[in-house]
Scaffold this motif. Structure first.
Motif, mmCIF file in Angstrom:
data_model
loop_
_atom_site.group_PDB
_atom_site.id
_atom_site.type_symbol
_atom_site.label_atom_id
_atom_site.label_comp_id
_atom_site.label_asym_id
_atom_site.label_seq_id
_atom_site.Cartn_x
_atom_site.Cartn_y
_atom_site.Cartn_z
ATOM 1 N N ASP A 79 16.211 42.142 42.832
ATOM 2 C CA ASP A 79 17.034 42.504 43.988
ATOM 3 C C ASP A 79 18.510 42.643 43.624
ATOM 4 N N SER A 80 18.982 41.870 42.656
ATOM 5 C CA SER A 80 20.405 41.888 42.346
ATOM 6 C C SER A 80 20.718 42.083 40.873
ATOM 7 N N ALA A 81 19.718 42.343 40.046
ATOM 8 C CA ALA A 81 19.974 42.512 38.610
ATOM 9 C C ALA A 81 18.964 43.473 38.011
ATOM 10 N N THR A 82 19.393 44.206 36.995
ATOM 11 C CA THR A 82 18.548 45.168 36.289
ATOM 12 C C THR A 82 18.796 45.038 34.794
ATOM 13 N N VAL A 83 17.717 45.038 34.020
ATOM 14 C CA VAL A 83 17.811 44.960 32.565
ATOM 15 C C VAL A 83 17.117 46.190 31.986
ATOM 16 N N ILE A 84 17.847 46.940 31.150
ATOM 17 C CA ILE A 84 17.296 48.125 30.500
ATOM 18 C C ILE A 84 17.504 47.987 29.005
ATOM 19 N N SER A 85 16.445 48.153 28.245
ATOM 20 C CA SER A 85 16.521 48.103 26.787
ATOM 21 C C SER A 85 16.031 49.436 26.231
ATOM 22 N N GLY A 86 16.839 50.036 25.380
ATOM 23 C CA GLY A 86 16.454 51.327 24.821
ATOM 24 C C GLY A 86 16.516 52.420 25.864
ATOM 25 N N VAL A 87 15.687 53.452 25.691
ATOM 26 C CA VAL A 87 15.616 54.582 26.620
ATOM 27 C C VAL A 87 14.182 54.688 27.122
ATOM 28 N N PRO A 88 13.893 54.136 28.302
ATOM 29 C CA PRO A 88 12.509 54.140 28.787
ATOM 30 C C PRO A 88 12.035 55.485 29.309
ATOM 31 N N THR A 89 12.906 56.499 29.333
ATOM 32 C CA THR A 89 12.500 57.813 29.833
ATOM 33 C C THR A 89 12.125 58.778 28.709
ATOM 34 N N THR A 90 12.039 58.294 27.489
ATOM 35 C CA THR A 90 11.538 59.094 26.377
ATOM 36 C C THR A 90 10.427 58.312 25.680
ATOM 37 N N GLY A 91 9.491 59.026 25.098
ATOM 38 C CA GLY A 91 8.370 58.367 24.438
ATOM 39 C C GLY A 91 7.753 59.259 23.382
ATOM 40 N N ARG A 92 6.680 58.763 22.818
ATOM 41 C CA ARG A 92 6.014 59.464 21.720
ATOM 42 C C ARG A 92 4.510 59.249 21.837
ATOM 43 N N ILE A 93 3.764 60.267 21.471
ATOM 44 C CA ILE A 93 2.309 60.167 21.431
ATOM 45 C C ILE A 93 1.880 60.421 19.996
ATOM 46 N N SER A 94 1.464 59.371 19.313
ATOM 47 C CA SER A 94 1.039 59.510 17.932
ATOM 48 C C SER A 94 -0.268 60.291 17.859
ATOM 49 N N SER A 95 -0.270 61.343 17.044
ATOM 50 C CA SER A 95 -1.443 62.228 16.899
ATOM 51 C C SER A 95 -1.893 62.755 18.253
ATOM 52 N N GLY A 96 -0.946 62.983 19.140
ATOM 53 C CA GLY A 96 -1.284 63.450 20.488
ATOM 54 C C GLY A 96 -1.416 64.945 20.614
ATOM 55 N N GLY A 97 -1.093 65.703 19.565
ATOM 56 C CA GLY A 97 -1.210 67.159 19.617
ATOM 57 C C GLY A 97 -2.359 67.658 18.762
ATOM 58 N N LEU A 98 -3.101 68.621 19.284
ATOM 59 C CA LEU A 98 -4.226 69.223 18.570
ATOM 60 C C LEU A 98 -3.875 70.679 18.277
ATOM 61 N N ILE A 99 -3.836 71.041 17.004
ATOM 62 C CA ILE A 99 -3.439 72.386 16.610
ATOM 63 C C ILE A 99 -4.554 73.378 16.926
ATOM 64 N N GLU A 100 -4.198 74.443 17.646
ATOM 65 C CA GLU A 100 -5.156 75.462 18.056
ATOM 66 C C GLU A 100 -4.969 76.779 17.316
ATOM 67 N N ARG A 101 -3.788 77.013 16.765
ATOM 68 C CA ARG A 101 -3.505 78.273 16.071
ATOM 69 C C ARG A 101 -2.742 77.980 14.788
ATOM 70 N N GLU A 102 -3.096 78.668 13.724
ATOM 71 C CA GLU A 102 -2.433 78.484 12.441
ATOM 72 C C GLU A 102 -1.363 79.560 12.236
#
Length: 358
Positions: free
Chosen positions: A145-168
């Motif tokens: 209600d009266s305090a906020t703690v933010i560490s790093g940038v929670p609005t960016t992220g990463r997906i490890s091996s999250g992309g599947l190549i469809e075209r070479e």
């Protein structure tokens, strides 16, 4: 801050050819896409403030057979994101790559979210990969209600091996009879040294320096292998690199970096420093007893101007970078004053180096 010079030899730093050149055709391609992250715990976009998120959500639901046109949706568990990735050289269809996710709207965190199927496009507008998966973020956000703690940038992220190549991206490197080597730091001397090292190693003139940034590499007629074998043989060769005399200055931080070939002629230098000190000592003025006056604060400013004149100093003609640094350090000059002095020495013609200001 004090300038520091490192010992050096007459020749430049030795480096492998594979560390100082790029091979023509061996490069990454940048991909980008727009998608939705769902499953957020009330930390997604406000649909009233992010109309693109509302439209994307409605379009996605319609493709799945759910009609929400005209409905007042208030979910805060969805966020519009931009998805980026680098397609490695010679990646094959069906292989995986890592993708980066960044919030586009007013979402406060992507923690716990899942990226839905997102096409990743190249500069030509073609789809080269598909991304999907759980988003991993490095930061977090916790609030009460009266305090906020933010560490790093929670609005960016990463997906490890999250992309599947469809075209070479097609490029038959092994079928090439010639290609170009591009220097990452163009220089005439380095370009010629690379060509000489390759020709000495192979035994025939197969490398030709075309300009400071390019060496043309030809496959010898009787070479036992293709162009890939030739690159493999020469990329471990060690070459002495050479760079022009340069001084890099960052005026914001006061950083000065000098190359080993910087030289200066004998010059005399005098620097005058002006210091202005301002201090505020407000006083309280109270009215006399039993009077109708008011207590007021009267401002009081103390201003002092101090000017320090330095003696005329001499920086002797330098033979090595260490001698130049010792001469400048002996004057006891502050970094920001030293930046102005170096620029003045350059204007006088006594500095044999290029100055680059960041």
């Amino acid at each position: 801050m004090t300038l520091i010079a490192q010992p050096f030899t007459a020749q430049g730093a030795a480096a492998r050819i594979k560390d100082i050149v790029d091979v023509e055709g061996v490069r990454e391609n940048q991909l980008v896409g727009y998608g939705l992250v769902v499953g957020l715990n009330g930390t997604g976009d406000s649909l009233n403030n992010a109309p693109f998120t509302r439209q994307s959500l409605q379009a996605m639901l319609e493709r799945l057979g759910v009609n929400t046109r005209g409905e007042n949706m208030r979910t805060a568990n969805v966020a519009a994101v931009m998805v980026t990735a680098n397609l490695p050289a010679f990646s094959t269809q069906g292989s995986r790559l890592d993708v980066n996710v960044a919030a586009l709207g007013d979402a406060s965190s992507l923690q716990g979210g899942t990226l839905l199927v997102t096409p990743l496009l190249g500069a030509d507008g073609e789809v080269y990969a598909i991304a999907q998966g759980s988003v991993t973020i490095n930061g977090f956000k916790a609030e009460g209600d009266s305090a906020t703690v933010i560490s790093g940038v929670p609005t960016t992220g990463r997906i490890s091996s999250g992309g599947l190549i469809e075209r070479e991206v097609g490029f038959a490197l092994g079928a090439q009879r010639s290609l170009r080597l591009a220097l990452r730091n163009p220089d005439f001397t380095t370009s010629r040294r690379i060509a000489l090292a390759i020709n000495d190693f192979i035994g025939v003139p197969c490398a030709t320096p075309e300009d400071p940034a390019t060496i043309r590499l030809m496959l010898p007629r009787h070479f036992n292998g293709n162009i890939v074998d030739l690159i493999t043989d020469i990329e471990q060769l060690v070459v002495d690199t050479d760079v022009p005399a340069k001084i890099v200055i960052d005026e914001n931080s006061g950083l000065i970096v000098m190359g080993k070939d910087v030289r200066v002629s004998t010059v005399a230098i005098a620097q005058s420093n002006l210091t202005v000190t301002i201090s505020e000592s407000p006083e309280v003025d109270q009215p006399a007893p039993l009077s109708r006056g008011d207590t007021v604060v009267v401002p009081r400013t103390d201003l002092t101007v101090t000017q320090t004149d330095s003696d005329l100093g001499v920086v002797n003609e330098s033979v090595t970078l260490q001698q130049l640094v010792d001469g400048l350090n002996a004057l006891g000059i502050a970094p920001r004053d030293l930046i102005a002095i170096l620029q003045a020495i350059k204007a006088s013609g006594a500095l044999q180096a290029e100055i680059e200001v960041l």
